[in-house]
Design an enzyme around this catalytic site. Structure first.
Site, mmCIF file in Angstrom:
data_model
loop_
_atom_site.group_PDB
_atom_site.id
_atom_site.type_symbol
_atom_site.label_atom_id
_atom_site.label_comp_id
_atom_site.label_asym_id
_atom_site.label_seq_id
_atom_site.Cartn_x
_atom_site.Cartn_y
_atom_site.Cartn_z
ATOM 1 N N GLU A 1 0.867 -1.053 -0.076
ATOM 2 C CA GLU A 1 0.112 0.115 -0.009
ATOM 3 C C GLU A 1 0.830 1.199 0.114
ATOM 4 O O GLU A 1 1.780 1.218 0.911
ATOM 5 C CB GLU A 1 -0.785 0.059 1.040
ATOM 6 C CG GLU A 1 -1.836 1.047 1.377
ATOM 7 C CD GLU A 1 -2.485 1.428 2.490
ATOM 8 O OE1 GLU A 1 -3.325 2.087 2.551
ATOM 9 O OE2 GLU A 1 -2.258 0.748 3.570
ATOM 10 N N ARG B 1 6.400 -13.322 9.139
ATOM 11 C CA ARG B 1 7.298 -11.904 9.001
ATOM 12 C C ARG B 1 8.470 -11.714 9.625
ATOM 13 O O ARG B 1 8.816 -12.475 10.740
ATOM 14 C CB ARG B 1 6.339 -10.707 9.211
ATOM 15 C CG ARG B 1 6.129 -10.958 10.546
ATOM 16 C CD ARG B 1 4.834 -9.343 10.869
ATOM 17 N NE ARG B 1 5.510 -8.282 10.641
ATOM 18 C CZ ARG B 1 4.673 -7.098 10.435
ATOM 19 N NH1 ARG B 1 3.389 -6.936 10.904
ATOM 20 N NH2 ARG B 1 5.322 -5.944 10.100
ATOM 21 N N LYS C 1 3.615 0.768 9.826
ATOM 22 C CA LYS C 1 3.489 1.971 9.152
ATOM 23 C C LYS C 1 2.744 3.128 9.989
ATOM 24 O O LYS C 1 3.234 4.074 9.827
ATOM 25 C CB LYS C 1 3.111 1.437 7.786
ATOM 26 C CG LYS C 1 3.894 0.870 6.942
ATOM 27 C CD LYS C 1 3.447 1.377 5.463
ATOM 28 C CE LYS C 1 2.317 0.496 5.160
ATOM 29 N NZ LYS C 1 2.083 0.458 3.432
#
Length: 636
Positions: A128, A351, A361
């Protein structure tokens, strides 16, 4: 089967099992009284059809089970008696095994049996554009690139998931594309979820018409509470006509009524997996124009809806994503099944988590917005640009991440191994230079028969073990500066070694003093450098123009190893995360440029953040050097 029915089969047998099963049954029937499909010896048709089946893992698995006895007999007979047609297949298998072995050399296993991979592999990276890429994104991008371009001869699609104009900027979008190129990732295509807004709109209309979605104007807090408790919304049984009117007229035009509504998929009210409890798939946003489509749209699809729909539409075959999405996998599959879309296979990988680091983020953006860091490329940030500015090289970054592999095991790593892998990359090629901090500089007078009366310059290698790094001029003079810490360790009369010069005896030093202002060295170049305990750095203060420099070092941004969900980030922010010392560097350092990586003897490795030529007219020219961690002490 007739000859003209057999000839097209080669191309048709590469499809998925559902499509080829009737053809396998037809072949089985055809082979009841035959050794070969056509004629009495191995011919072109038998060869092509056998190779097509051999290249389809689903077909081979089914045939080997033996439920179609005649087809299994024929397949095994060709395999055992005609090795001459199998050379290409065996070479392909060996190449695939070699790639897996190469990727697994550090212990990471890449032996993923990607479903139907023989029919083509198309992966995607789906960031994104609401911030800069961090090292967690780097893992997703590199793994998707690996399986598309190395493990298989497939394709990698980069799709910018631009469905939330409130958070997204052109700046972030451009930075993502630049950072991927920097990491050596070359997508075969670049698209945007916004390219498919019309298609997604049509898919949502279809879902409403088929009774799989409804408009809901329940307020956010109540909706959250109902989903948590497994209670149905009062709007769940609205008529199809009412839902369509709200979506296609009110929400689409951003009216007062439209703004109160969202569209929810009708999956489940009380499924134990809360991700399946009627997720929102469309919501209005009229406050911020979209950075690509402007004000054309007043409503936008949610990630959970857009992701599977566009993945399938774009031709993605395998979607690799981190384990934080595991609970959403059944939801992803529900959209595929409900809309009867082409299947996309999913693979979850763990991750990367590091101590004293967060990769959210939202939290990283807060640090930037509140001025806690210099920006997204701050050397304390876990962004691609941040770790690069700190001194991480791209080859080391790629190597470290790929060695983690696509495992699902979630672990929180220390930064030690991350930076140790970088040291292996930079140590053989980093030029050596010398720096003495200004506040700790001690004046030294060099005497003796070997002492130069006037300054002398000599060519010396920049790297003691790598001649290809080149040479630099080193100045030798009878006046030097040394570090205060070294001076305080000396005893009068002690023999020491001046690095890259030779031995000397310490004279006229007061070791008991709190601060040593000056002392003398009686040079003894005939002395044995192996016999001395102390090898020290120095700089000639005559005969060269010393280069002013700032030596920066950095610490973790937070004080707690692992932040929990309930933790308030501000409570754990490290109050001091940077230190800077002013120093003098040798004259040869004047030629250093931004992004050069050097070693300051006995201090460590540094990346040049600013060279002397990187300043504007009128600004004070100096080197700005950032200390690069080596893995010995984690992030510090």
């Amino acid at each position: 089967m007739k000859l003209d029915e057999l000839k097209p089969l080669e191309a048709l047998l590469t499809a998925d099992f559902r499509q080829i099963e009737p053809r396998l049954q037809a072949l089985d029937k055809h082979l009841i009284l035959r050794t070969y499909l056509d004629g009495y010896t191995l011919g072109d048709i038998d060869t092509k059809i056998w190779l097509a089946l051999r290249g389809n893992r689903a077909a081979v698995s089914f045939i080997k089970r033996g439920s179609l006895a005649n087809l299994a007999r024929w397949f095994n007979y060709i395999e055992e008696n005609h090795p001459e047609i199998q050379a290409e297949i065996k070479a392909k298998d060996a190449a695939a095994k070699a790639k897996v072995a190469a990727a697994s050399k550090a212990g990471a296993s890449y032996a993923l049996a990607l479903q139907n991979a023989d029919q083509g592999v198309v992966t995607r990276f789906l960031p994104e554009p609401s911030g800069y890429l961090h090292i967690g994104h780097a893992k997703a991008a590199l793994l998707s690139d690996y399986f598309a371009h190395q493990a298989y001869k497939g394709q990698l699609r980069l799709r910018l998931d631009d469905t939330n104009p409130s958070k997204e900027k052109q700046e972030y979008q451009d930075a993502i594309i630049e950072d991927l190129a920097l990491m050596g990732i070359k997508p075969d295509s670049v698209t945007y979820t916004s390219d498919y807004f019309d298609y997604l709109y049509d898919m949502c209309v279809r879902m409403i018409k088929e009774g799989h979605a409804y408009a809901d104007d329940t307020d956010q807090d109540t909706m959250r509470d109902q989903r948590w408790k497994g209670l149905p919304s009062a709007r769940r049984d609205r008529s199809v006509e009412e839902n369509l009117r709200i979506f296609t007229e009110e929400m689409k035009n951003g009216t007062e009524e439209g703004l109160k509504n969202c569209i929810r998929a009708k999956l489940s009210v009380d499924n134990p997996n809360k991700a399946l409890r009627d997720p929102v798939i469309y919501r209005c946003n009229i406050e911020t124009p979209h950075h690509r489509t402007g004000t054309k749209w007043k409503m936008y699809p949610m990630y959970d809806f857009a992701c599977p729909v566009v993945d399938s539409h774009e031709g993605v075959t395998h979607a690799l994503r981190s384990t934080e999405y595991t609970d959403r996998n059944p939801q992803y599959q529900w959209f595929i099944d409900t809309l009867k879309l082409r299947q996309v296979y999913m693979w979850d990988f763990a991750r990367m988590n590091f101590i004293r680091t967060f990769l959210s983020k939202r939290k990283l953006a807060k640090l930037v917005d509140t001025g806690k860091v210099w920006g997204w490329d701050d050397p304390r940030m876990p962004t691609i640009r941040g770790v690069r500015r700190r001194g991480m090289t791209i080859p080391a970054l790629r190597d470290f991440i790929l060695k983690q592999g696509p495992s699902r095991n979630v672990v929180t790593m220390d930064w030690t191994n991350f930076w140790a892998s970088n040291k292996k990359e930079i140590d053989p090629i980093a030029p050596r230079h010398t720096a003495i901090t200004k506040k700790d500089a001690v004046k030294v007078v060099v005497k003796g028969a070997d002492a130069p009366a006037e300054p002398v310059k000599q060519e010396k290698p920049k790297h003691p073990k790598n001649k290809e790094v080149g040479t630099k001029q080193v100045t030798f003079a009878n006046e030097l500066i040394m570090d205060q810490a070294d001076a305080k360790s000396f005893k009068d009369g002690e023999e020491i070694t001046l690095m890259a010069w030779g031995n000397g005896f310490v004279r006229n030093i007061d070791s008991s003093a709190d601060v040593i202002p000056t002392f003398e060295i009686d040079l003894n170049l005939a002395g044995d450098v192996k016999s001395t305990e102390k090898k020290v750095t120095w700089l000639a203060s005559k005969g060269q123009t010393l280069v002013p420099a700032e030596l920066w070092d950095f610490d973790y941004l937070i004080t707690k190893d692992v932040l929990q969900e309930e933790d308030n980030m501000e409570d754990f922010l490290n109050p001091v995360t940077e230190t800077m010392e002013e120093a003098w560097c040798d004259e040869a350092a004047a030629g250093l440029k931004k992004d050069d990586i050097i070693q300051l003897e006995r201090r460590g490795y540094y990346r040049v953040d600013k060279g002397l030529g990187d300043w504007k007219e009128g600004e004070e020219r100096k080197l700005v050097l950032f200390c690069i961690p080596t893995g010995k002490t984690g992030s510090k």
